[in-house]
Scaffold this active site. Sequence first.
Site, PDB file in Angstrom:
ATOM      1  N   GLN A  68       0.806  -1.207   0.000  1.00  0.00           N
ATOM      2  CA  GLN A  68       0.000   0.000   0.000  1.00  0.00           C
ATOM      3  C   GLN A  68       0.841   1.259   0.000  1.00  0.00           C
ATOM      4  O   GLN A  68       2.060   1.225   0.201  1.00  0.00           O
ATOM      5  CB  GLN A  68      -0.904   0.004   1.234  1.00  0.00           C
ATOM      6  CG  GLN A  68      -0.132   0.013   2.554  1.00  0.00           C
ATOM      7  CD  GLN A  68      -1.048  -0.092   3.755  1.00  0.00           C
ATOM      8  OE1 GLN A  68      -1.322   0.900   4.414  1.00  0.00           O
ATOM      9  NE2 GLN A  68      -1.519  -1.319   4.044  1.00  0.00           N
ATOM     10  N   HIS A  77       0.155   5.810   0.894  1.00  0.00           N
ATOM     11  CA  HIS A  77      -0.755   6.854   1.362  1.00  0.00           C
ATOM     12  C   HIS A  77      -0.554   8.124   0.536  1.00  0.00           C
ATOM     13  O   HIS A  77       0.570   8.441   0.140  1.00  0.00           O
ATOM     14  CB  HIS A  77      -0.512   7.154   2.839  1.00  0.00           C
ATOM     15  CG  HIS A  77      -0.622   5.947   3.720  1.00  0.00           C
ATOM     16  ND1 HIS A  77      -1.736   5.138   3.728  1.00  0.00           N
ATOM     17  CD2 HIS A  77       0.249   5.405   4.607  1.00  0.00           C
ATOM     18  CE1 HIS A  77      -1.545   4.148   4.591  1.00  0.00           C
ATOM     19  NE2 HIS A  77      -0.343   4.289   5.132  1.00  0.00           N
ATOM     20  N   GLU A 137       2.619   8.271   8.746  1.00  0.00           N
ATOM     21  CA  GLU A 137       2.491   7.393   9.903  1.00  0.00           C
ATOM     22  C   GLU A 137       3.863   6.961  10.414  1.00  0.00           C
ATOM     23  O   GLU A 137       4.875   7.052   9.704  1.00  0.00           O
ATOM     24  CB  GLU A 137       1.648   6.166   9.572  1.00  0.00           C
ATOM     25  CG  GLU A 137       2.263   5.222   8.549  1.00  0.00           C
ATOM     26  CD  GLU A 137       1.312   4.102   8.139  1.00  0.00           C
ATOM     27  OE1 GLU A 137       0.095   4.357   8.033  1.00  0.00           O
ATOM     28  OE2 GLU A 137       1.792   2.980   7.928  1.00  0.00           O
ATOM     29  N   HIS A 166       4.712   0.327   1.125  1.00  0.00           N
ATOM     30  CA  HIS A 166       5.094  -0.435   2.309  1.00  0.00           C
ATOM     31  C   HIS A 166       4.086  -1.545   2.569  1.00  0.00           C
ATOM     32  O   HIS A 166       2.965  -1.539   2.041  1.00  0.00           O
ATOM     33  CB  HIS A 166       5.211   0.469   3.540  1.00  0.00           C
ATOM     34  CG  HIS A 166       3.937   1.172   3.905  1.00  0.00           C
ATOM     35  ND1 HIS A 166       3.483   2.284   3.229  1.00  0.00           N
ATOM     36  CD2 HIS A 166       3.002   0.923   4.870  1.00  0.00           C
ATOM     37  CE1 HIS A 166       2.346   2.702   3.766  1.00  0.00           C
ATOM     38  NE2 HIS A 166       2.024   1.887   4.754  1.00  0.00           N
ATOM     39  N   ARG A 224      -4.209   0.449  -2.277  1.00  0.00           N
ATOM     40  CA  ARG A 224      -3.623  -0.884  -2.239  1.00  0.00           C
ATOM     41  C   ARG A 224      -3.423  -1.426  -3.648  1.00  0.00           C
ATOM     42  O   ARG A 224      -4.197  -1.112  -4.558  1.00  0.00           O
ATOM     43  CB  ARG A 224      -4.534  -1.835  -1.459  1.00  0.00           C
ATOM     44  CG  ARG A 224      -4.847  -1.378  -0.035  1.00  0.00           C
ATOM     45  CD  ARG A 224      -5.844  -2.309   0.637  1.00  0.00           C
ATOM     46  NE  ARG A 224      -6.121  -1.909   2.006  1.00  0.00           N
ATOM     47  CZ  ARG A 224      -7.073  -1.037   2.343  1.00  0.00           C
ATOM     48  NH1 ARG A 224      -7.842  -0.496   1.407  1.00  0.00           N
ATOM     49  NH2 ARG A 224      -7.262  -0.709   3.604  1.00  0.00           N
TER      50      ARG A 224
END
Length: 390
Positions: A100, A102, A137, A257, A276
């Site tokens: 995936q 972001h 994150e 990642h 994804r």
Amino acid sequence: MSQLDLRAPMRLATTIRPYDWGSVTALPELFGTEPTGQPQAELWMGAHPGAPSTVGGVPLDAVIAADPAAALGPGTAARFGGRLPYLLKILAVARPLSLQVHPSAEQARAGYAAENARGIPLDARERTYKDDAHKPEMVCAVTPFHGLCGFRSPAATAGLLDRLGVPGLRPWIGALRDGEPATALRTVFAEMLADAAAPLRAEVERALLAAGDPELAPYAEIARACPGDRGVTAALLLHHVELAPGEALYLGAGVPHAYLGGVAVEIMANSDNVLRCGLTSKHIDVPELMRVVGFAPGEPHRVAAEPGGPGEHRYLPPAPEFALARHELDGERAHELPGGVPQIVVCVEGEARLAGATALRPGESAFIPAEVSTTRLEGKGTAYRAAPGA
């Protein structure tokens, strides 16, 4: 709502997400609870509308919305539009998460608006953008933790692929060795994910499962867990990263990642936007992911713990929404926590106590509104504390 006192820490009731990659036993062992027999993947602590924590039965996002200045502090409320800027989680990973990426803040706003304009419901399986925020994150390992993060140098990956001994990989190996790095990675990544590559991906899987090469072992683990998945071969382009307990890893926008195993505390901007391309049964959007991925190779961004007070270790990633601290409580010295900012404290081992709140056992957490002046954290065990970034 009027009975809630924003001048004292508030115990949170939280939600555990039962995703299929979660461990059946890790969180029960950590928290001292009985297993349910189902995967327990993510414990959410925060105010994301997808699964907000509650205080006295009231969702935390509603508590904050009722008095943002008191809950968040005037500065944080103004800076982040009256929303708690971070989401805190505990992850228990038993099998690979999806491969995936972001989006950036700009990409998230544009993608969210476009899907709204097309009338795609927020809870639809084909929905990609669940909100209009970006999602940097950071994970901090509680147990040994490992995963994939960012593109390895194309030349190094060419050598790794060559060791598999699969003749059909030669065009990709040549492109990675001879091409401009970002262009080569984009081309090979896209071709690895294409439907036409399915026969070659099957050969790669067989080679991985037969290989005794330690460097290939994590990728063979992925092949065993996700047979026939288009993400297995693409995973070979990414660094494998291992974290010892207390070590942390930061992931910004566009970094591909996938987490593979272990328990970790995760903190992120208050978003649930994930694109994804494999290793999952969830919605896959390869074209949008290809638009968002950054294809420059680089080393994983580890975040070193900086000393705070005695027994306090601070993780300060380059994200304005969040920072994290690990508190090792020795049963004697109290840790003084700052006031004026919204904080969440979660216990992961032993017992942690906050003035005005009952003792927190492993898996239990509390929200400290900004209205609370300096407070004390004490007990014997380990706790993590989330707060807005600098």
